[in-house]
Design a protein around this motif. Structure first.
Motif, mmCIF file in Angstrom:
data_model
loop_
_atom_site.group_PDB
_atom_site.id
_atom_site.type_symbol
_atom_site.label_atom_id
_atom_site.label_comp_id
_atom_site.label_asym_id
_atom_site.label_seq_id
_atom_site.Cartn_x
_atom_site.Cartn_y
_atom_site.Cartn_z
ATOM 1 N N ASP A 102 0.828 -1.195 0.000
ATOM 2 C CA ASP A 102 0.000 0.000 0.000
ATOM 3 C C ASP A 102 0.874 1.261 0.000
ATOM 4 N N VAL A 103 0.211 2.418 -0.037
ATOM 5 C CA VAL A 103 0.926 3.677 -0.207
ATOM 6 C C VAL A 103 1.936 3.908 0.915
ATOM 7 N N SER A 104 1.488 3.748 2.173
ATOM 8 C CA SER A 104 2.397 4.068 3.274
ATOM 9 C C SER A 104 3.571 3.091 3.323
ATOM 10 N N ALA A 105 3.310 1.840 2.981
ATOM 11 C CA ALA A 105 4.395 0.858 2.997
ATOM 12 C C ALA A 105 5.441 1.205 1.955
ATOM 13 N N ASN A 106 5.003 1.760 0.828
ATOM 14 C CA ASN A 106 5.958 2.189 -0.191
ATOM 15 C C ASN A 106 6.755 3.394 0.272
ATOM 16 N N VAL A 107 6.057 4.333 0.895
ATOM 17 C CA VAL A 107 6.731 5.552 1.324
ATOM 18 C C VAL A 107 7.815 5.224 2.353
ATOM 19 N N TYR A 108 7.507 4.312 3.251
ATOM 20 C CA TYR A 108 8.468 3.981 4.319
ATOM 21 C C TYR A 108 9.228 2.680 4.083
ATOM 22 N N LEU A 109 9.274 2.250 2.842
ATOM 23 C CA LEU A 109 9.931 0.976 2.536
ATOM 24 C C LEU A 109 11.380 0.978 3.039
ATOM 25 N N GLY A 110 11.707 -0.022 3.831
ATOM 26 C CA GLY A 110 13.072 -0.143 4.341
ATOM 27 C C GLY A 110 13.332 0.718 5.564
ATOM 28 N N ARG A 111 12.383 1.593 5.923
ATOM 29 C CA ARG A 111 12.577 2.448 7.097
ATOM 30 C C ARG A 111 11.360 2.343 8.015
ATOM 31 N N LEU A 116 9.794 -4.502 18.411
ATOM 32 C CA LEU A 116 10.087 -5.941 18.483
ATOM 33 C C LEU A 116 10.041 -6.592 17.097
ATOM 34 N N GLY A 117 10.437 -5.835 16.103
ATOM 35 C CA GLY A 117 10.454 -6.389 14.746
ATOM 36 C C GLY A 117 9.113 -6.361 14.051
ATOM 37 N N ILE A 118 8.064 -5.951 14.771
ATOM 38 C CA ILE A 118 6.757 -5.889 14.134
ATOM 39 C C ILE A 118 6.544 -4.480 13.591
ATOM 40 N N ILE A 119 6.135 -4.408 12.332
ATOM 41 C CA ILE A 119 5.929 -3.094 11.721
ATOM 42 C C ILE A 119 4.719 -2.406 12.350
ATOM 43 N N GLN A 120 4.910 -1.139 12.739
ATOM 44 C CA GLN A 120 3.816 -0.378 13.355
ATOM 45 C C GLN A 120 2.999 0.289 12.260
ATOM 46 N N LYS A 121 2.035 -0.456 11.760
ATOM 47 C CA LYS A 121 1.298 0.010 10.584
ATOM 48 C C LYS A 121 0.633 1.373 10.785
ATOM 49 N N ASN A 122 0.005 1.530 11.951
ATOM 50 C CA ASN A 122 -0.744 2.774 12.125
ATOM 51 C C ASN A 122 0.177 3.985 12.245
ATOM 52 N N ILE A 123 1.367 3.749 12.803
ATOM 53 C CA ILE A 123 2.316 4.859 12.893
ATOM 54 C C ILE A 123 2.769 5.278 11.495
ATOM 55 N N ILE A 124 3.035 4.274 10.653
ATOM 56 C CA ILE A 124 3.439 4.593 9.280
ATOM 57 C C ILE A 124 2.354 5.407 8.602
ATOM 58 N N ALA A 125 1.117 4.959 8.771
ATOM 59 C CA ALA A 125 0.008 5.641 8.113
ATOM 60 C C ALA A 125 -0.070 7.092 8.585
ATOM 61 N N GLU A 126 0.046 7.274 9.892
ATOM 62 C CA GLU A 126 0.003 8.634 10.447
ATOM 63 C C GLU A 126 1.105 9.516 9.879
ATOM 64 N N LYS A 127 2.296 8.911 9.802
ATOM 65 C CA LYS A 127 3.423 9.690 9.313
ATOM 66 C C LYS A 127 3.283 10.005 7.833
ATOM 67 N N THR A 128 2.644 9.102 7.086
ATOM 68 C CA THR A 128 2.532 9.291 5.642
ATOM 69 C C THR A 128 1.550 10.394 5.292
ATOM 70 N N ASN A 129 0.482 10.471 6.065
ATOM 71 C CA ASN A 129 -0.612 11.389 5.739
ATOM 72 C C ASN A 129 -0.201 12.815 5.390
#
Lengths: 507, 371
Positions: A102-111, A116-129
């Motif tokens: 999805d869009v946010s995963a692309n924006v933050y790809l690799g970062r 604990l190794g789990i991607i914080q999806k909602n944080i990425i989304a917030e940061k992407t907006n």
């Protein structure tokens, strides 16, 4: 030390950049500057060195010599990630987007922020907006990228650059696959970004867009600085003359005499899959060399492949000596005497591990076999040796794999394949790409000899000198359309470039 | 024959190396199985007439379907369906020659009529070829991935075989036809066929399946290495796009390779099920596709396509069979046989690709790091 308040401080400056690739001097002492909040368009013909310069800035290539300063500090950019950390973002022509995410995963790809190794999806989304807002992208960060238009995907790439705190964004042909309204939108985004203090390097062949958005134009020609235009100097004509520059000494064209208008090749309203809305028609008389010029992506190779039958037949018709021929496969075209020496020799022209003789005979094996389909090696070899002699192919023997030959000799093997048959139309797509000067001259001579024997020749080339020096007429393409056909007395680089960037032949 | 073989050795290091490996295996096995005392190599168990006959029968059957798979591999494809197809065709063939009342209660058993064995042979070949056409069109024409298409074949033909046999074994002995001549053709020797079972002497030690293999090898050897079609197979395997740009319909060329594989598999399936006497559909022909791939790769076919030869495939097949025979004769546990086969293939391919130096490097790493 005093601060010089009046002197504009450049966000970025490149000085005396040199770069040599094996056999090619790509950049010779090139200077390039851009200041904060400036849009600089980088223009030049194919092969002028624009991409090399930007790849150096983006950390893809290292310069042989030269100095790069970012905010007055000398830097060396050894990798793409180093360019990132210097605030240099690169939006490539071929989008580097993963359309399964999805869009946010692309924006933050690799970062990806993780716990604990789990991607914080909602944080990425917030940061992407916020980045999407800045770019006027009215979509949710969890939209799959596959659902976005190309224009929107482009903006996601820009969002990615912004999220890395890019201060300079390089856009390489950003509008080449955008619609008109998407292009307008992108130009608006660019001026918004400029107002926010971001510098943009805009590479484009579309001079209209350049004059619409650039504060300054930097032109490169043959790997050197060709000149700079300030905002009020940017006009179509001035850009073209900067890109083309020098006067060419013409290769003397010995011909014209053997052209037979009553015979030859003609195509009416053929359609290519890249530009399905445009119909292409042209005529090449027997004995004539029609040059086909245009910028990369203008659809020239596609026209060749459609005529040759390796691209699907979407309509239109093709005539040889006034008779309509059967189309639909390469075999059908070959049977009618239409042959193609393709652009990418190693991928489509030759089976590089096969020897010279096997490559020469591949399209005409039926001629070299008996009724049971058993190959007659003798006859195969005789034909191969004839072509080796006729074309002066430098090879230890007919049994040498073509991978061991030089580019020029490989090209001659491709020609040998077709000349051992009975050509009516021979299409050369970039016939001298990657070929040394000596072999080039031989191939030009050969083309003229073939034309004199009554073959119609279509020569697609991005090399201006070649097109002007060899052709009897020049057809220029732009975005899948022939924008003009020039006669001998109209051959100038300016005319060609004018048509190649979409101008009409009247003006 | 000899002449072309010599030319081969000059041109093909790979085949030469594998031939060396085969000879080494034969010598080792002969030496290891010779009678007690210092006796000639020729009096070993391995070189006994019976053992040689068995080996050559197996080489015959495995060689035929390996040729088919090898040709597919040369087009840069793969055929994983061979073993399952052999099971399915085995069931079908035995149904053709047995009366319906002896068959288990399943749908195929009900719709397949009993027909004379010669017709059964022809129909089995036809069905195998038709399946090859089907897979060939999927891969060549519709451009589906060969691995996926034939993997589906591997699963579904085996499933279909088990289902239609009700997962029980189907026996050739249930047939009420006089199958004596078919048996000679399937598992007998050349002299059995020529003299109706009264054969003896040298001809008696040449199994028919080996004769078939020789015919296949000559036919497909000429097709692959001498004919226009064979040239197209290599060209399409090397560089499909460039082949297309020379006006060759690579879709058909590639599809045809799968047709050949289907035909070869069907042809091998018949003597194989006559030899085993019954078809246990869960295990009949299991892993044969992998043996075929191993034989082709050992014999010089590259999985990237465009490389390989019939002679190489024959040598590869022979290596596999001799290896298995060696494990047997040496009295190693049979389950170990595949492990040993795998190891030998690995070392063989490694040696071939990187030469002896790389093996040395692998084994010298440890002492170096130890220092």
């Amino acid at each position: 030390m005093k601060t010089e308040l009046e002197k504009p401080s450049f966000a970025l400056s490149m000085r005396g950049v040199n770069k040599t690739f094996p056999g090619v001097k790509a950049l010779t002492s090139v200077d390039f500057d851009i200041s904060k909040g400036e849009v600089v368009a980088l223009i030049g013909e194919n092969g002028a060195g624009k991409s090399t310069l930007m790849n150096i800035l983006g950390g893809v290539h290292q310069p042989d010599s030269g100095e790069i300063k970012v905010n007055d500090k000398i830097v060396t950019i050894k990798s793409v990630s180093q360019a990132d950390s210097l605030g240099i973002g690169f939006v490539h022509q071929e989008l580097n987007i993963l359309d399964n995410l999805d869009v946010s995963a692309n924006v933050y790809l690799g970062r990806e922020p993780r716990k604990l190794g789990i991607i914080q999806k909602n944080i990425i989304a917030e940061k992407t907006n916020p980045f999407l807002k800045v770019l006027g992208l009215d979509i949710s960060p969890d939209t799959p990228v596959a659902k976005l238009s190309i224009g929107q995907q482009q903006l996601v790439e820009i969002a990615k650059a912004l999220s890395k705190e890019a201060k300079i964004i390089i856009m390489d042909e950003p509008t080449s696959s955008l619609t008109l309204s998407e292009t307008d939108k992108l130009l608006n985004v660019i001026s918004d970004l400029r107002d926010k203090g971001i510098s943009i390097i805009y590479i484009s062949h579309r001079l209209g867009e350049v004059s619409a958005c650039a504060d300054r134009v930097v032109a490169l020609r043959d790997g050197e600085n060709a000149g700079v235009l300030a905002k009020d100097e940017i006009t179509h004509n001035r850009m073209v003359s900067l890109m083309v520059g020098r006067e060419l000494e013409r290769t003397t064209n010995t011909n014209g005499s053997k052209i037979d208008q009553s015979k030859g090749f003609e195509t009416k309203d053929i359609i290519t899959s890249t530009y399905p809305n445009n119909k292409v028609s042209f005529k090449i008389s027997s004995g004539e060399i029609l040059g086909m010029a245009g910028l990369v992506g203008a659809g020239r190779s596609e026209v060749a492949q459609t005529i040759f039958g390796v691209d699907p037949n979407l309509g239109g018709s093709v005539y040889i000596d006034g008779k309509e021929i059967k189309r639909g496969s390469a075999k059908a075209s070959i049977n009618s005497g239409i042959y193609l020496a393709p652009e990418d020799r190693k991928r489509t022209g030759l089976i590089t591990q096969f020897d010279v003789s096997m490559n020469v005979s591949l399209a005409s094996l039926e001629k070299h076999s008996n009724g049971l389909g058993i190959i007659n090696n003798e006859s195969e070899k005789i034909t191969a040796n004839q072509q080796i002699e006729k074309l002066n192919i430098k090879t230890p023997s007919a049994e040498t794999p073509v991978i061991n030959l030089s580019g020029g000799n490989q090209q001659k093997v491709v020609l040998g394949k077709w000349l051992s048959m009975n050509p009516k139309l021979l299409i050369f797509d970039e016939p001298t790409r990657g070929i040394d000067v000596g072999a080039k001259a031989e191939i030009y001579k050969l083309m003229r000899q073939l034309a004199d024997k009554g073959v119609a020749i279509l020569m697609i080339s991005s090399d201006m000198e070649e097109v002007i020096g060899i052709s009897d007429r020049i057809a220029v393409m732009h975005e899948g359309k022939i924008t003009g056909i020039l006669g001998r007395n109209e051959f100038t680089e300016e005319n060609i470039m004018h048509l190649a960037v979409g101008g009409s032949s009247e003006s | 024959m000899n002449n072309s073989k010599l030319g081969f050795i000059n041109n093909n290091r790979r085949e030469l190396g594998m031939l060396g490996l085969l000879i080494a295996l034969i010598v080792i096995t002969s030496w290891g199985t010779r009678e007690s005392g210092v006796q000639a190599l020729f009096e070993s168990k391995f070189l006994s007439a019976d053992n040689l006959k068995n080996i050559s029968r197996e080489i015959g059957i495995y060689g035929i379907f390996s040729i088919g798979v090898g040709i597919v591999i040369i087009t840069a494809g793969i055929d994983l369906s061979v073993g399952s197809l052999m099971a399915l065709l085995g069931v079908v063939f035995l149904y053709f020659v047995t009366p319906p009342e002896t068959r288990p209660d399943s749908f195929l058993a009900k719709i397949i009529p009993e027909i004379p064995w010669l017709a059964a042979v022809l129909f089995t070949l036809l069905i195998g070829t038709a399946i090859g056409v089907f897979q060939g069109l999927l891969v060549g024409k519709l451009k589906l991935q060969a691995f996926i298409v034939t993997l589906c074949g591997l699963l579904s033909y085996r499933g279909l075989a088990r289902f239609s046999a009700d997962d029980t074994s189907i026996n050739i002995s249930d047939s009420s036809q006089n199958l004596e001549f078919l048996r000679f053709l399937g598992e007998g020797s050349l002299s059995d066929v020529l003299s109706n079972g009264n054969g003896s002497g040298f001809l008696h030690s040449i199994p028919m399946s080996f004769i078939y293999l020789l015919c296949f090898a000559i036919f497909f050897g000429v097709l692959l290495h001498k004919s226009v079609f064979g040239r197209y197979i290599f060209a399409a395997g090397r560089n499909e796009l460039a082949t297309k740009y020379s006006g060759i319909n690579t879709n058909i060329v590639i599809a045809f390779a799968y047709v050949i594989a289907g035909f070869c598999t069907a042809f091998a399936a018949i003597p194989f099920c006559i030899y085993t006497g019954s078809v246990q559909p869960a295990t009949h022909g299991a892993f044969f596709e992998l043996y075929a791939i191993a034989a082709a790769v050992l014999g010089g076919c590259s999985l990237r396509g465009g490389e390989g030869s019939i002679i190489g495939i024959l040598i590869g097949t022979a290596i596999l069979i001799v290896l298995r025979n060696m494990v047997n004769l040496f009295g190693y546990p049979t389950p170990l046989s595949d492990a040993i086969t795998g190891g030998v293939i690995f070392v063989g391919v490694l040696l071939d690709q990187h030469g002896a130096s790389s093996i040395k490097r692998i084994f010298s790493k440890k002492p170096v790091s130890g220092n």
